[in-house]
Design a protein around this motif. Structure first.
Motif, PDB file in Angstrom:
ATOM      1  N   ASN A 116     -32.764  42.219   4.763  1.00  0.00           N
ATOM      2  CA  ASN A 116     -31.915  41.428   5.460  1.00  0.00           C
ATOM      3  C   ASN A 116     -30.774  40.711   4.752  1.00  0.00           C
ATOM      4  O   ASN A 116     -30.923  40.277   3.973  1.00  0.00           O
ATOM      5  N   TYR A 117     -29.612  40.347   5.447  1.00  0.00           N
ATOM      6  CA  TYR A 117     -28.499  39.634   5.010  1.00  0.00           C
ATOM      7  C   TYR A 117     -28.632  38.188   5.958  1.00  0.00           C
ATOM      8  O   TYR A 117     -28.687  38.484   7.291  1.00  0.00           O
ATOM      9  N   THR A 118     -28.306  37.159   5.214  1.00  0.00           N
ATOM     10  CA  THR A 118     -28.165  35.963   6.009  1.00  0.00           C
ATOM     11  C   THR A 118     -26.871  35.214   5.590  1.00  0.00           C
ATOM     12  O   THR A 118     -26.641  34.931   4.218  1.00  0.00           O
ATOM     13  N   GLN A 119     -25.962  35.210   6.635  1.00  0.00           N
ATOM     14  CA  GLN A 119     -24.564  34.461   6.170  1.00  0.00           C
ATOM     15  C   GLN A 119     -24.783  33.088   5.810  1.00  0.00           C
ATOM     16  O   GLN A 119     -25.381  32.352   6.419  1.00  0.00           O
ATOM     17  N   ASP A 120     -23.940  32.402   4.848  1.00  0.00           N
ATOM     18  CA  ASP A 120     -23.913  30.929   4.665  1.00  0.00           C
ATOM     19  C   ASP A 120     -23.240  30.533   5.781  1.00  0.00           C
ATOM     20  O   ASP A 120     -22.502  30.805   6.390  1.00  0.00           O
ATOM     21  N   GLU A 121     -23.453  28.955   5.745  1.00  0.00           N
ATOM     22  CA  GLU A 121     -22.765  28.376   6.817  1.00  0.00           C
ATOM     23  C   GLU A 121     -21.454  28.215   6.617  1.00  0.00           C
ATOM     24  O   GLU A 121     -20.901  28.356   5.183  1.00  0.00           O
ATOM     25  N   ALA A 122     -20.635  28.334   7.476  1.00  0.00           N
ATOM     26  CA  ALA A 122     -18.953  28.273   7.306  1.00  0.00           C
ATOM     27  C   ALA A 122     -18.381  27.301   8.322  1.00  0.00           C
ATOM     28  O   ALA A 122     -18.924  26.982   9.260  1.00  0.00           O
ATOM     29  N   PRO A 123     -17.144  26.648   7.674  1.00  0.00           N
ATOM     30  CA  PRO A 123     -16.574  25.973   8.891  1.00  0.00           C
ATOM     31  C   PRO A 123     -16.196  26.478   9.869  1.00  0.00           C
ATOM     32  O   PRO A 123     -15.681  28.049   9.831  1.00  0.00           O
ATOM     33  N   ALA A 124     -15.552  26.027  11.065  1.00  0.00           N
ATOM     34  CA  ALA A 124     -15.333  26.692  12.206  1.00  0.00           C
ATOM     35  C   ALA A 124     -13.918  27.428  11.870  1.00  0.00           C
ATOM     36  O   ALA A 124     -13.102  26.953  11.348  1.00  0.00           O
ATOM     37  N   GLY A 125     -14.106  28.794  12.297  1.00  0.00           N
ATOM     38  CA  GLY A 125     -12.701  29.485  12.055  1.00  0.00           C
ATOM     39  C   GLY A 125     -12.658  30.321  10.864  1.00  0.00           C
ATOM     40  O   GLY A 125     -11.891  31.101  10.901  1.00  0.00           O
ATOM     41  N   MET A 126     -13.624  30.186   9.912  1.00  0.00           N
ATOM     42  CA  MET A 126     -13.505  30.541   8.693  1.00  0.00           C
ATOM     43  C   MET A 126     -14.024  31.894   8.694  1.00  0.00           C
ATOM     44  O   MET A 126     -15.370  32.103   9.326  1.00  0.00           O
ATOM     45  N   THR A 127     -13.562  32.937   8.259  1.00  0.00           N
ATOM     46  CA  THR A 127     -13.972  34.322   7.976  1.00  0.00           C
ATOM     47  C   THR A 127     -14.362  34.938   6.569  1.00  0.00           C
ATOM     48  O   THR A 127     -13.723  33.977   5.665  1.00  0.00           O
ATOM     49  N   GLY A 128     -15.014  35.913   6.285  1.00  0.00           N
ATOM     50  CA  GLY A 128     -15.023  36.346   5.067  1.00  0.00           C
ATOM     51  C   GLY A 128     -16.011  35.639   4.140  1.00  0.00           C
ATOM     52  O   GLY A 128     -15.903  35.457   2.732  1.00  0.00           O
TER      53      GLY A 128
END
Length: 135
Positions: free
Chosen positions: A69-81
């Motif tokens: 499985n994959y878990t995305q890192d936290e990102a600032p609001a509105g940030m993609t990629g």
């Protein structure tokens, strides 16, 4: 089983913090949890680019892939990629050794990265691994 999952999550979190502190971009983390037959590998990943990790095991009688499985890192609001971590959990099934190849690439294209691990499963199903090549 719940205790095993909690331990695995805590170990993964600590490994992620260590990698972040070191500024790593493509370092593999391999570790064992309380059950000696369970071993996992965590790799940096960013599927928003179209690249994903895949796994192939030479001898599935010796070793099985329990989860992937994959878990995305936290990102600032509105940030993609934003990238994250891909975790492969393996379990020893019978004594012996085999290789697992983890490949990072786009569908129908040659893999950009490849890591080959040798897994050794003991009589008591304790499982160890060794990175034998990384491209």
């Amino acid at each position: 089983m719940k205790k095993l999952l909690i331990i695995a999550v805590l170990v993964t979190a600590v490994c992620a913090l260590v990698l972040t502190a070191c500024g790593s971009t493509s370092t593999a983390v391999a570790s064992q949890v309380a059950d000696p037959s369970i071993t996992f590998v965590v790799l940096d990943s960013n599927p928003t680019t179209g690249y994903t990790w895949s796994c192939s095991i030479k001898d599935s009688a010796v070793l099985s892939l329990v989860s992937d499985n994959y878990t995305q890192d936290e990102a600032p609001a509105g940030m993609t990629g934003v990238g994250g971590k891909h975790k492969f959990v393996f379990q020893g099934k019978k004594a012996g050794s085999t290789e697992a190849t983890l490949s990072y690439g786009r569908a129908n294209q040659k893999a950009q990265q490849k890591r080959v691990y040798k897994f050794t499963v003991g009589q008591e199903l304790s499982t160890s691994l060794e990175l034998i090549s990384a491209e």
